[in-house]
Design an enzyme around this catalytic site. Structure first.
Site, mmCIF file in Angstrom:
data_model
loop_
_atom_site.group_PDB
_atom_site.id
_atom_site.type_symbol
_atom_site.label_atom_id
_atom_site.label_comp_id
_atom_site.label_asym_id
_atom_site.label_seq_id
_atom_site.Cartn_x
_atom_site.Cartn_y
_atom_site.Cartn_z
ATOM 1 N N ASP A 327 0.859 -1.185 0.000
ATOM 2 C CA ASP A 327 0.000 0.000 0.000
ATOM 3 C C ASP A 327 0.890 1.228 0.000
ATOM 4 O O ASP A 327 2.050 1.178 0.418
ATOM 5 C CB ASP A 327 -0.916 -0.009 1.231
ATOM 6 N N HIS A 328 0.341 2.337 -0.469
ATOM 7 C CA HIS A 328 1.055 3.611 -0.424
ATOM 8 C C HIS A 328 0.699 4.344 0.869
ATOM 9 O O HIS A 328 -0.463 4.677 1.097
ATOM 10 C CB HIS A 328 0.678 4.469 -1.638
ATOM 11 N N TYR A 501 -5.147 4.528 0.262
ATOM 12 C CA TYR A 501 -6.185 3.586 -0.170
ATOM 13 C C TYR A 501 -5.793 2.855 -1.453
ATOM 14 O O TYR A 501 -6.583 2.739 -2.370
ATOM 15 C CB TYR A 501 -7.529 4.303 -0.356
ATOM 16 N N HIS A 502 -4.556 2.326 -1.487
ATOM 17 C CA HIS A 502 -4.071 1.617 -2.670
ATOM 18 C C HIS A 502 -3.633 0.190 -2.350
ATOM 19 O O HIS A 502 -2.550 -0.238 -2.760
ATOM 20 C CB HIS A 502 -2.886 2.364 -3.290
ATOM 21 N N PRO A 503 -4.426 -0.628 -1.654
ATOM 22 C CA PRO A 503 -3.987 -2.002 -1.386
ATOM 23 C C PRO A 503 -3.838 -2.781 -2.685
ATOM 24 O O PRO A 503 -4.649 -2.659 -3.607
ATOM 25 C CB PRO A 503 -5.115 -2.571 -0.516
#
Length: 568
Positions: A327-328, A501-503
């Site tokens: 994630d980021h 919110y980048h899983p």
């Protein structure tokens, strides 16, 4: 419809069953149903995208963390961020997270995809995936070598520009970062305005772009609020079918496969009833980086030791399911200013009414705001071959979106590491698919990530020190001037960081022992099952993940059609 204790006895059959009507699933539903000779079933665990805030760009302030539209996942306590738990919004409506996200359209770097291919994933190099980015896109600026105009996904320039954003761009240039009007073009490095998935002031989700135009096709069936319980192995499905019909039903061809190594259907709950459907050709799992590994594990596909520990019989050993989570993580620096920002424009009720009127009359103003205005892709230190950090600059500030903006003029300079080395996991804690899995991001567990995040904060401060931005900054509000040493900056990152919110990555593509799918997104060792979403990324892309997820689905649809022709 049977009661809640029974499985439907009349087994419905479709050529393709797609699990999840999100960013990838809507694309698959559209592209596969283009062929009138095939039947497609699309299952969505959430509801309709009727909520008007979904379609207003700034509506993510209302839809995120709202249990009517958001699954409202919560991570486990994470030592890397001082034991905090972070909220992970995921779309609970048609369009999935493309109906909730910040609308930002970023493809990543050419090298991301070339690296995927170099790791053994043939056909995923940049030259091979660029046509799929272009295929989906209807670019407001027009067609060129890197952009298309014939696709259903509207990509447009921002309809909101503010003084503080212009100052930020000039300051970044003064700090040595080149201006780049198109970070999705020839090169990503530089500073410029984001592009967003919107059209004439409205959000363009994949539900709107891909699904809605296809729903009139008689060969596409959509079932909402259909919560997948598990995937059905062929021997179980047909054994149950024979038992229920006592041999009256004739099953032949590939549908009669008795091998445990074929997935032939899906079991799901809808309206309190348990239903089963058969996939004549394939089941396509597009439930995202959280949902896809959860469904696989609930179906007995995953690490045997973990599955046995939660009472699930292992049907197919794949130790990589749910692992490789990336994630980021962003560190959000907030600077108070002497000039007006969007905080001043939306803080008071009367000003919000004015903003609402402006949107209704002209589809302009603060309600067209994407999650950020200005993007920067640059290096955390000298000597790197390509950017390793990204900025999201917002002309406002808030502790949390749902709590409203700060009661003072300010902007946010958020910075994240593009390719973190830390790896986490998604693991079920129960055989019950309705029980949320354990989410363990393990943020900043890598020494390299710790170094990059410290350097990234220094870059953010260096930009803030440049004219003409520095002259309007009155104070660094978060984390504050008290954080100076590297140790203090790392502590600030642990305390003030948030997810973007980048899983991704939890069903990774590859050929190694921890890979879940091959280069055609087929689950290793199983027939009739593919995973198509952000979970297949071996390494997370260098930027926002929605555009790459749409590309993945476009490419997958073509591969599915090609493989079908090859079998016929």
């Amino acid at each position: 419809m049977e009661n809640s204790q029974d499985v439907n006895r009349t087994l419905e059959r479709f050529d393709y069953v797609i699990i999840g009507a999100g960013s990838a699933g809507c694309v698959l539903a559209n592209r596969l149903s283009e062929d009138p000779q095939v039947s497609v079933l699309l299952l969505e665990a959430g509801g309709s995208d009727w909520n008007p805030w979904i379609h207003v760009p700034v509506g993510y302030f209302k839809t995120m963390h709202n249990p009517a539209t958001d699954w409202c996942y919560l991570t486990d306590p994470d030592d890397g961020i001082n034991g905090r738990r972070l909220q992970w919004p995921r779309g609970k409506v048609l369009g999935g997270s493309s109906s909730l996200n910040g609308l930002l359209y970023i493809r990543g770097q050419r090298q991301d995809y070339d690296d995927w291919a170099a790791a053994g994933n043939h056909g995923w190099d940049y030259a091979s995936v660029l046509p799929y980015f272009k295929k989906s896109e209807c670019q407001e600026r027009g067609a060129d070598e890197f952009h298309g105009v014939d696709g259903p996904l509207k990509v447009s320039d921002l309809r909101l520009r503010r003084e503080i954003a212009e100052r930020f761009i000039l300051a970044a240039k003064a700090a040595g970062i080149p201006e780049n009007p198109d970070v999705n073009g020839a090169t990503q490095e530089g500073v410029g305005y984001f592009q967003q998935t919107s059209y004439k002031g409205f959000r363009c989700s994949t539900a709107k772009a891909f699904l809605r135009p296809a729903l009139s096709r008689p060969n596409l069936t959509l079932i909402k609020r259909a919560h997948c319980q598990k995937l059905l192995f062929a021997d179980d499905l047909f054994a149950a079918e024979r038992r229920s019909d006592e041999g009256a039903r004739e099953v032949n061809g590939p549908e009669d496969a008795s091998s445990i190594k074929r997935i032939a259907g899906v079991e799901f709950m809808v309206d309190g009833a348990r239903r089963r459907v058969q996939a004549r050709r394939e089941v396509l799992l597009s439930s995202g980086a959280i949902g896809s590994p959860q469904i696989l594990q609930c179906s007995g596909i995953g690490d045997p030791q973990h599955l046995n520990s939660v009472g699930v019989t292992c049907r197919h050993a794949l130790p990589g399911v749910g692992e490789n989570l990336q994630d980021h993580l962003q560190v959000r620096l907030v600077f108070k200013t002497r000039c007006r920002t969007l905080n001043d424009e939306v803080r008071h009720p009367l000003k919000r009414l004015v903003a609402g009127a402006q949107y209704l009359l002209s589809r302009t103003g603060p309600l067209t705001l994407a999650a950020s205005q200005v993007c920067v892709f640059t290096h955390s230190r000298e000597g790197l071959s390509r950017p390793d950090i990204q900025f999201h600059m917002q002309p406002l500030s808030a502790d949390k979106p749902a709590e409203g903006v700060h009661p003072f003029s300010a902007f946010t300079s958020s910075v994240c590491q593009l390719r973190p080395a830390s790896r986490g996991s998604i693991r079920i804690t129960s055989a019950d698919a309705s029980v949320y899995p354990s989410i363990q991001p393990r943020y900043l567990s890598s020494a390299e990530d710790q170094r990059v995040v410290v350097d990234a904060i220094k870059v953010a401060r260096r930009i803030a020190m440049q004219a003409p931005l520095a002259e309007v900054i009155s104070e660094e509000y978060v984390p504050g001037s008290g954080y100076q040493s590297d140790e203090q900056l790392l502590d600030a990152a642990r305390q003030y960081s948030q997810t973007i919110y980048h899983p991704a990555g939890t069903c990774k593509m590859g050929q190694d022992a921890m890979a879940v799918v091959d280069e055609r997104l087929r689950v290793h060792g199983l027939e009739g099952l593919r995973v198509v979403d952000a979970s297949i990324m071996p390494v997370i892309v260098s930027g926002n993940t929605n555009a790459p997820t749409i590309m993945i689905a476009e490419k997958a649809a073509d591969m599915i059609k090609q493989d079908c022709l090859a079998r016929s």
